[in-house]
Design an enzyme around this catalytic site. Structure first.
Site, short mmCIF file in Angstrom:
data_model
loop_
_atom_site.label_atom_id
_atom_site.label_comp_id
_atom_site.label_asym_id
_atom_site.label_seq_id
_atom_site.Cartn_x
_atom_site.Cartn_y
_atom_site.Cartn_z
CD GLU A 144 -3.65 1.66 2.99
OE1 GLU A 144 -3.60 0.44 3.17
OE2 GLU A 144 -2.63 2.37 2.93
CG HIS A 265 -3.79 -7.45 3.29
ND1 HIS A 265 -4.79 -7.30 2.36
CD2 HIS A 265 -3.24 -6.23 3.47
CE1 HIS A 265 -4.84 -6.03 1.99
NE2 HIS A 265 -3.91 -5.35 2.65
NE ARG A 314 -4.63 -4.28 6.53
CZ ARG A 314 -3.44 -3.76 6.30
NH1 ARG A 314 -2.37 -4.32 6.84
NH2 ARG A 314 -3.29 -2.70 5.54
CG HIS A 375 -0.18 -7.97 5.30
ND1 HIS A 375 0.51 -7.84 4.12
CD2 HIS A 375 -0.39 -6.70 5.77
CE1 HIS A 375 0.72 -6.55 3.88
NE2 HIS A 375 0.21 -5.85 4.86
NE ARG A 410 0.92 -3.53 10.12
CZ ARG A 410 0.67 -3.20 8.85
NH1 ARG A 410 0.44 -1.93 8.53
NH2 ARG A 410 0.64 -4.11 7.91
#
Ligand code: SIN
Length: 567
Positions: A144, A265, A314, A375, A410
């Protein structure tokens, strides 16, 4: 240094006097991966034989959860859980990726604990009965955003959280000595004369003796109540994520940290401008398997923006999408995953496929409309390396906590891991430091409840002014308007307790975001577009004092600013 101009946040929530009382040595608030792991591990640790004669034999653990055991964010986690389990991967590489994503705001010791203890923690989850996906008999790992290795273990294709939740609930149900109370909202902490934990008040929608407001006397509380998603109009979080644990901890005198680092997100399915509440997540793992972003003209705009392109961290992807939306005056961008094919979609992402189709989009043949939405809260109740908060006997783990592992942004799939690792760490220390039973002291704090009706207005304020892109003007406007909402008066009940908790956290978050006059990780200021390590390498701590949120900046120790951390 930054004070909200606000003098109306309650020191405790207005609630009826407890009509029932019970006791348990330890109360765990929350039932996702963090809460259930804490309950299982703390119970086992308390009741294991010790050299000094098993002082805690028979100690009890009570889990309370706001609705039902599987209603929290864990159940919804799609992508998976990150750990260095694959060939060629190492905790050091996972550490590096975590620090880089965290943009110089991680606690390096906490990150080290996460990545070195993570692999064993995941193996233990497997031993507990979690069925992760395998290929040819080998644990299947994917990638990811921000990861330089395939290290995300997943289950049921894209139903990882649901499978972990199932396995943990089965383990708790097989341990009847762990008591569970469902439909129980934790209202406030009860504190003894020394300020430490003496219990917690709950509102239970029950039948029989434990109905309405009651008190549980205890010697320790483990907060694992999740995040704050409902502060915003759109979030991937379920409806139960109303910042209850963070607000309860603040009212009890605990320090909250890094609240301004809210993660948006990048690929949340866009359902139109009026869509509210929980929105469908299109996991980063879809990009991990080859999907890519395009604008309305089919341009792959992530290329050239970052060495990892569509799999950049992200915050980078969320910013790039937002910029493109502004440049092209469009409400969303597109995710192209058509080339994955029907068979792959059905096997690897059955949940997302079903959700897209239920909204009239078939990703096998069509582009998916996506836009950033709230998110994850990277900040929360400030804890040390063993989950201890600044209030004696109060521990925090999972999204409610700020353990220091996420910093300003994160890394994908580190959240389930954080809950797992830090709940184990709490269990390692809690038995030896369990407080003596203490009577709750009289509570002199001012009680108030805001009206539940203000919730949509608060969410609109936060969404318009405190979202992906922030400015002094917008943040100040939000801080000016929040007090009026909080000064309304509500009737006792879950909706008003939640609204008051949300207003408390919204005020603290906005105050911290106004104070941080730079862009770092997920905190993006259009008026301060650069990262400023000389001035802002450190943390904002928030406390509630006499109805006012006080936010102070604490520079990080130079030792935290390792090369990896500030790259
Ligand atoms: C995702 O699957 O994209 C979300 C996973 C995470 O938030 O870590």
């Amino acid at each position: 240094m930054a004070n909200s101009s606000y003098a109306g946040l309650p020191g405790r929530l207005r609630a009826s006097a407890p009509g029932w009382t019970t006791r348990s040595d330890v109360v765990v608030i929350g039932s996702g991966i963090a809460g259930l792991t804490a309950a299982l591990r703390v119970h086992a640790a308390l009741n294991s034989r010790t050299d000094d004669g098993s002082a805690n034999q028979g100690a009890t653990v009570l889990v309370v959860t706001k609705t039902v055991l599987n209603a929290g964010s864990t159940q919804w986690a799609q992508g998976g859980i990150a750990a260095a389990l694959g060939p060629g991967d190492t905790p050091e590489q996972h550490e590096h990726d975590t620090l880089v994503a965290g943009a110089g705001a991680c606690d390096p010791d906490a990150v080290r604990a996460l990545v070195t203890e993570g692999p064993d923690a995941v193996r233990e989850l497997i031993a507990l009965g979690t069925n992760f996906d395998h290929r040819d008999g080998v644990l299947s790992l994917t990638r990811e955003g921000g990861h330089h290795r395939d290290r995300i273990a997943h289950a049921g294709g894209d139903a990882t959280g649901a499978e972990i939740q199932r396995a943990l609930i089965a383990a708790v149900e097989a341990a009847p000595e762990i008591e569970v109370i469902q439909h129980a909202l934790a209202i406030d902490l009860l504190r003894s004369a020394d300020g430490g934990v003496a219990g917690v008040t709950l509102h239970v929608i029950g039948e029989g003796q434990r109905d309405g407001v009651g008190a549980v006397h205890c010697r320790a509380v483990v907060l694992a109540s999740g995040g704050l998603g409902q502060v915003f109009s759109q979030s991937t979080n379920p409806s139960v994520s109303t910042g209850d644990g963070m607000a309860l901890a603040m009212r009890a005198g605990a320090t909250l940290r890094d609240l301004e680092f809210v993660q948006f997100h990048p690929t949340v399915m866009y359902l139109g401008p009026d869509s509210r509440g929980q929105q469908p997540l299109i996991s980063e793992a879809v990009r991990g398997e080859g999907a890519f972003l395009v604008d309305f003209e089919g341009n792959r705009f992530m290329q050239g923006q970052h060495e990892l392109a569509d799999l950049a961290p992200r915050d980078v992807v969320a910013k790039a999408i937002t910029r493109r939306m502004h440049e092209t005056d469009k409400p969303h961008m597109w995710l192209d995953a058509r080339h994955l094919g029907a068979e792959f979609w059905e096997k690897r992402f059955p949940t997302i496929l079903g959700v897209c189709r239920s909204h009239g989009v078939d990703p096998v043949n069509e582009l998916i409309p996506v836009a950033p939405a709230h998110h994850f809260a990277s900040g929360g109740v400030a804890t040390d390396l063993h989950g201890r908060s600044s209030v004696a006997g109060l521990y925090a783990t999972g999204e409610v906590a700020c353990s220091g592992v996420h910093g300003a942004n994160r890394l994908a799939s580190n959240s389930l891991l954080e809950g797992l690792v830090f709940s184990r760490r709490i269990a390692d220390v809690l038995p030896a430091e369990l407080r003596a039973w203490a009577e709750p002291a009289p509570d002199e704090r001012e009680a108030h409840l805001a009206s539940a009706d203000v919730r949509p207005a608060m969410q609109a304020l936060m969404t318009d002014n405190v979202s992906v892109l922030r400015s002094e003007e917008g943040l100040s406007a939000a801080l000016d308007a929040l007090p009026e909402l909080a000064r309304t008066t509500g009737s006792e009940g879950v909706e008003a307790w939640e609204a008051t908790n949300l207003l408390t956290i919204a005020t603290a978050l906005t105050t911290a975001a106004l104070g941080r006059r730079e862009t770092r990780g997920s905190h993006w200021r259009e008026d301060f577009p650069d990262r400023d390590d000389d001035r802002w390498a450190g943390h904002f701590d928030a406390r509630l004092e006499d109805g006012v949120v006080d936010v102070s900046f604490h520079p990080a120790p130079a030792s935290d600013l390792t090369e990896g951390a500030i790259r």
